[in-house]
Design a protein around this motif. Structure first.
Motif, short mmCIF file in Angstrom:
data_model
loop_
_atom_site.label_atom_id
_atom_site.label_comp_id
_atom_site.label_asym_id
_atom_site.label_seq_id
_atom_site.Cartn_x
_atom_site.Cartn_y
_atom_site.Cartn_z
N ASP A 22 0.78 -1.17 0.06
CA ASP A 22 -0.01 0.10 -0.08
C ASP A 22 1.04 1.27 -0.03
OD1 ASP A 22 0.87 0.30 2.73
OD2 ASP A 22 -1.05 -0.10 3.54
N ARG A 23 0.23 2.50 0.23
CA ARG A 23 0.83 3.59 0.10
C ARG A 23 2.27 3.81 1.28
NH1 ARG A 23 -4.05 7.22 -1.66
NH2 ARG A 23 -4.45 6.48 -3.72
N LYS A 24 1.86 3.06 2.44
CA LYS A 24 2.74 3.09 3.33
C LYS A 24 3.57 2.06 3.36
CE LYS A 24 -0.46 5.43 6.14
NZ LYS A 24 -1.50 5.63 7.36
N GLY A 25 3.62 1.23 2.31
CA GLY A 25 4.84 0.08 2.24
C GLY A 25 4.59 -1.20 2.94
N ARG A 26 3.18 -1.28 3.29
CA ARG A 26 2.70 -2.29 3.95
C ARG A 26 1.90 -3.14 2.93
NH1 ARG A 26 1.05 -1.97 9.91
NH2 ARG A 26 -0.40 -3.50 9.12
N CYS A 27 2.37 -4.64 3.42
CA CYS A 27 1.59 -5.80 2.43
C CYS A 27 0.32 -6.44 3.16
CB CYS A 27 2.58 -6.70 2.02
SG CYS A 27 3.22 -7.84 3.60
N ALA A 28 -0.21 -7.19 2.49
CA ALA A 28 -1.42 -7.93 3.08
C ALA A 28 -0.92 -8.74 4.26
CB ALA A 28 -2.16 -8.83 1.79
N GLY A 29 0.11 -9.40 3.97
CA GLY A 29 0.77 -10.17 5.12
C GLY A 29 0.92 -9.45 6.51
N PHE A 31 -0.93 -6.94 7.39
CA PHE A 31 -2.39 -6.71 7.97
C PHE A 31 -2.85 -8.00 8.46
CE2 PHE A 31 -1.89 -3.28 4.96
CZ PHE A 31 -2.34 -1.98 5.62
N ALA A 32 -2.38 -9.29 8.01
CA ALA A 32 -2.89 -10.50 8.44
C ALA A 32 -2.46 -10.79 9.69
CB ALA A 32 -2.72 -11.49 7.42
N VAL A 33 -1.18 -10.54 9.90
CA VAL A 33 -0.46 -10.85 10.95
C VAL A 33 -1.13 -10.03 12.10
CG1 VAL A 33 1.73 -10.54 12.46
CG2 VAL A 33 1.79 -11.76 10.25
N ASP A 34 -1.23 -8.60 11.75
CA ASP A 34 -1.72 -7.61 12.83
C ASP A 34 -3.27 -8.10 13.39
OD1 ASP A 34 0.53 -6.13 12.54
OD2 ASP A 34 -0.35 -4.52 11.35
N ALA A 35 -4.04 -8.76 12.47
CA ALA A 35 -5.49 -8.94 12.58
C ALA A 35 -5.51 -10.50 13.25
CB ALA A 35 -6.19 -9.16 11.26
N ARG A 36 -4.01 -11.30 13.48
CA ARG A 36 -4.19 -12.39 14.00
C ARG A 36 -4.49 -13.63 13.34
NH1 ARG A 36 -2.07 -11.80 19.70
NH2 ARG A 36 -1.88 -9.39 19.85
N SER A 37 -4.67 -13.27 11.89
CA SER A 37 -5.56 -14.37 11.04
C SER A 37 -4.60 -15.13 10.47
CB SER A 37 -6.30 -13.64 10.02
OG SER A 37 -6.87 -14.19 8.91
N GLN A 38 -4.32 -16.30 11.03
CA GLN A 38 -3.17 -17.35 10.74
C GLN A 38 -3.74 -17.98 9.35
OE1 GLN A 38 -0.38 -17.97 12.14
NE2 GLN A 38 0.18 -18.90 10.21
N ALA A 39 -4.89 -18.10 9.21
CA ALA A 39 -5.41 -18.65 7.77
C ALA A 39 -5.02 -17.80 6.55
CB ALA A 39 -7.00 -18.71 7.95
N CYS A 40 -5.20 -16.26 6.77
CA CYS A 40 -4.79 -15.44 5.82
C CYS A 40 -3.17 -15.54 5.50
CB CYS A 40 -5.28 -13.98 6.18
SG CYS A 40 -7.10 -13.84 6.09
N VAL A 41 -2.47 -15.31 6.69
CA VAL A 41 -1.17 -15.53 6.87
C VAL A 41 -0.63 -16.61 5.75
CG1 VAL A 41 0.91 -16.08 7.94
CG2 VAL A 41 -0.81 -14.11 8.81
N ASP A 42 -1.21 -17.83 6.10
CA ASP A 42 -1.17 -18.90 5.39
C ASP A 42 -1.30 -19.12 4.00
OD1 ASP A 42 -0.47 -20.20 7.82
OD2 ASP A 42 -1.78 -21.40 8.27
#
Length: 89
Positions: A22-29, A31-42
């Motif tokens: 994104d514009r701040k240099g963050r990736c979906a991974g 966001f997934a880690v921050d949300a504690r979504s292991q399924a998304c991380v995987d």
């Protein structure tokens, strides 16, 4: 929730880049880690690993014994959901 993982899976299946920033240099991974979504991380890690494996195969493929036209017209197909092979298997 499982809804987020289903959406991530659908986006990846439809060609969304697993490593887009994104514009701040963050990736979906991230966001997934921050949300504690292991399924998304995987899902994202698996997409990244598949991409890197394909890049490795492509970079390692030798075309020295074939013309460019012959190489570019070689048929490839998926033998299952995750495995892409050329006509020689």
């Amino acid at each position: 929730s499982t809804g987020s993982a289903e959406i991530v899976a659908l986006l990846l299946e439809r060609g969304a880049p697993w490593n887009a920033l994104d514009r701040k240099g963050r990736c979906a991974g991230e966001f997934a880690v921050d949300a504690r979504s292991q399924a998304c991380v995987d899902l994202l890690v698996n997409a990244g690993v598949r991409a890197q494996l394909l890049f490795g195969i492509i970079e390692g493929a030798s075309t020295e014994d074939r013309s460019s036209e012959e190489y570019l017209t070689t048929k490839a197909s998926f033998i299952d959901k995750d495995t892409l092979v050329d006509e020689n298997g």
